[in-house]
Design a protein around this motif. Structure first.
Motif, short mmCIF file in Angstrom:
data_model
loop_
_atom_site.label_atom_id
_atom_site.label_comp_id
_atom_site.label_asym_id
_atom_site.label_seq_id
_atom_site.Cartn_x
_atom_site.Cartn_y
_atom_site.Cartn_z
N SER A 1 13.30 50.46 68.55
CA SER A 1 14.73 50.38 68.31
C SER A 1 15.07 48.99 67.77
O SER A 1 14.44 47.99 68.13
N GLY A 2 16.07 48.92 66.90
CA GLY A 2 16.53 47.61 66.45
C GLY A 2 16.98 46.74 67.61
O GLY A 2 16.77 45.53 67.63
N TRP A 3 17.58 47.38 68.62
CA TRP A 3 18.02 46.64 69.80
C TRP A 3 16.81 46.11 70.58
O TRP A 3 16.88 45.03 71.17
N HIS A 4 15.72 46.84 70.57
CA HIS A 4 14.50 46.37 71.20
C HIS A 4 13.95 45.18 70.41
O HIS A 4 13.52 44.18 70.99
N THR A 5 13.99 45.27 69.10
CA THR A 5 13.55 44.15 68.25
C THR A 5 14.38 42.90 68.56
O THR A 5 13.84 41.80 68.70
N ALA A 6 15.70 43.07 68.70
CA ALA A 6 16.56 41.94 69.05
C ALA A 6 16.20 41.40 70.43
O ALA A 6 16.19 40.18 70.65
N SER A 7 15.88 42.27 71.36
CA SER A 7 15.51 41.84 72.72
C SER A 7 14.19 41.08 72.73
O SER A 7 14.05 40.07 73.43
N MET A 8 13.21 41.56 71.95
CA MET A 8 11.93 40.84 71.87
C MET A 8 12.13 39.48 71.21
O MET A 8 11.53 38.48 71.62
N THR A 9 13.00 39.43 70.20
CA THR A 9 13.34 38.16 69.56
C THR A 9 13.96 37.21 70.58
O THR A 9 13.59 36.03 70.65
N MET A 10 14.88 37.73 71.39
CA MET A 10 15.52 36.90 72.41
C MET A 10 14.50 36.36 73.38
O MET A 10 14.58 35.19 73.79
N ARG A 11 13.52 37.16 73.75
CA ARG A 11 12.47 36.70 74.67
C ARG A 11 11.72 35.51 74.06
O ARG A 11 11.47 34.50 74.73
N LEU A 12 11.37 35.63 72.79
CA LEU A 12 10.68 34.52 72.12
C LEU A 12 11.57 33.28 72.04
O LEU A 12 11.10 32.16 72.23
N LEU A 13 12.86 33.48 71.77
CA LEU A 13 13.79 32.35 71.69
C LEU A 13 13.91 31.64 73.03
O LEU A 13 13.87 30.40 73.10
N VAL A 14 14.04 32.39 74.10
CA VAL A 14 14.18 31.77 75.42
C VAL A 14 12.90 31.04 75.81
O VAL A 14 12.93 29.88 76.22
N ASP A 15 11.77 31.71 75.66
CA ASP A 15 10.50 31.13 76.09
C ASP A 15 10.11 29.89 75.29
O ASP A 15 9.48 28.98 75.82
N ASN A 16 10.48 29.83 74.02
CA ASN A 16 9.96 28.78 73.14
C ASN A 16 11.01 27.83 72.58
O ASN A 16 10.67 26.87 71.89
N PHE A 17 12.28 28.08 72.86
CA PHE A 17 13.33 27.36 72.15
C PHE A 17 14.48 26.97 73.07
O PHE A 17 14.96 25.85 73.03
N LEU A 18 14.93 27.88 73.90
CA LEU A 18 16.16 27.66 74.67
C LEU A 18 15.96 27.24 76.11
O LEU A 18 16.79 26.53 76.66
N ALA A 19 14.88 27.67 76.74
CA ALA A 19 14.72 27.48 78.19
C ALA A 19 14.81 26.02 78.62
O ALA A 19 15.40 25.71 79.64
N ASP A 20 14.24 25.12 77.86
CA ASP A 20 14.23 23.70 78.22
C ASP A 20 15.20 22.90 77.36
O ASP A 20 14.95 21.73 77.06
N SER A 21 16.28 23.52 76.95
CA SER A 21 17.24 22.85 76.08
C SER A 21 18.57 22.69 76.80
O SER A 21 18.72 23.08 77.95
N ARG A 22 19.54 22.15 76.10
CA ARG A 22 20.89 22.01 76.64
C ARG A 22 21.81 23.10 76.10
O ARG A 22 23.03 22.95 76.08
N ALA A 23 21.20 24.22 75.67
CA ALA A 23 21.98 25.38 75.24
C ALA A 23 22.71 25.95 76.44
O ALA A 23 22.18 26.01 77.54
N LEU A 24 23.95 26.39 76.20
CA LEU A 24 24.80 26.88 77.27
C LEU A 24 25.07 28.38 77.18
O LEU A 24 25.79 28.93 78.01
N GLY A 25 24.51 29.04 76.18
CA GLY A 25 24.74 30.46 75.96
C GLY A 25 25.38 30.69 74.61
O GLY A 25 25.90 29.77 73.98
#
Length: 143
Positions: A56-80
């Motif tokens: 599903s495209g929504w699954h693709t977006a969810s997998m993308t979000m997982r990569l973003l959180v694990d590699n980009f957002l988790a240790d940042s000052r992003a607030l959502g």
């Protein structure tokens, strides 16, 4: 990405991955959230315009979000995020694909005295090419 909004530069890029897509995950996500035949039934999917099972495209977006959180957002000052612009699924994701994400800061603006808004172009690809594009609108902590 830099720590505070003020340190983020327009044009800043990053790339990371991979996320291995499994048939079990495609079917499970499809059954729960998008039960169209080409996401959940291999025989029906073969008869579809896709010629086989696709995420599903929504699954693709969810997998993308997982990569973003694990590699980009988790240790940042992003607030959502406050939204996503221009979400597209130019090509399907299939079981066996390995996904990779590239990001580019395309704009930024002050939101209020405590936060800034970062416009981040996101592109997810597999070995065949681009499977998702979008612009994330992410609030970032200010100094």
């Amino acid at each position: 990405m830099s720590d505070y909004f003020e340190e983020i530069e327009i044009g800043e890029t990053d790339a990371f991955g991979t996320y291995e897509v499994t048939e079990e995950d495609v079917v499970s996500f499809g059954e729960q959230f998008d039960p169209q035949p080409f996401h959940v039934d291999e025989d029906a999917a073969r008869e579809s315009m896709f010629g086989g099972l696709v995420a599903s495209g929504w699954h693709t977006a969810s997998m993308t979000m997982r990569l973003l959180v694990d590699n980009f957002l988790a240790d940042s000052r992003a607030l959502g995020a406050v939204g996503i612009d221009d979400l597209r699924f130019p090509s399907p994701v299939r079981p066996g694909d390995a996904l990779r994400v590239e990001t580019e800061v395309v704009d930024k603006e002050v939101w209020d005295e405590d936060r800034g808004l970062v416009h981040c172009a996101i592109e997810t690809s597999n070995a065949e090419g681009v499977v998702l594009t979008m612009v994330g609108l992410v609030l970032w902590e200010r100094e």
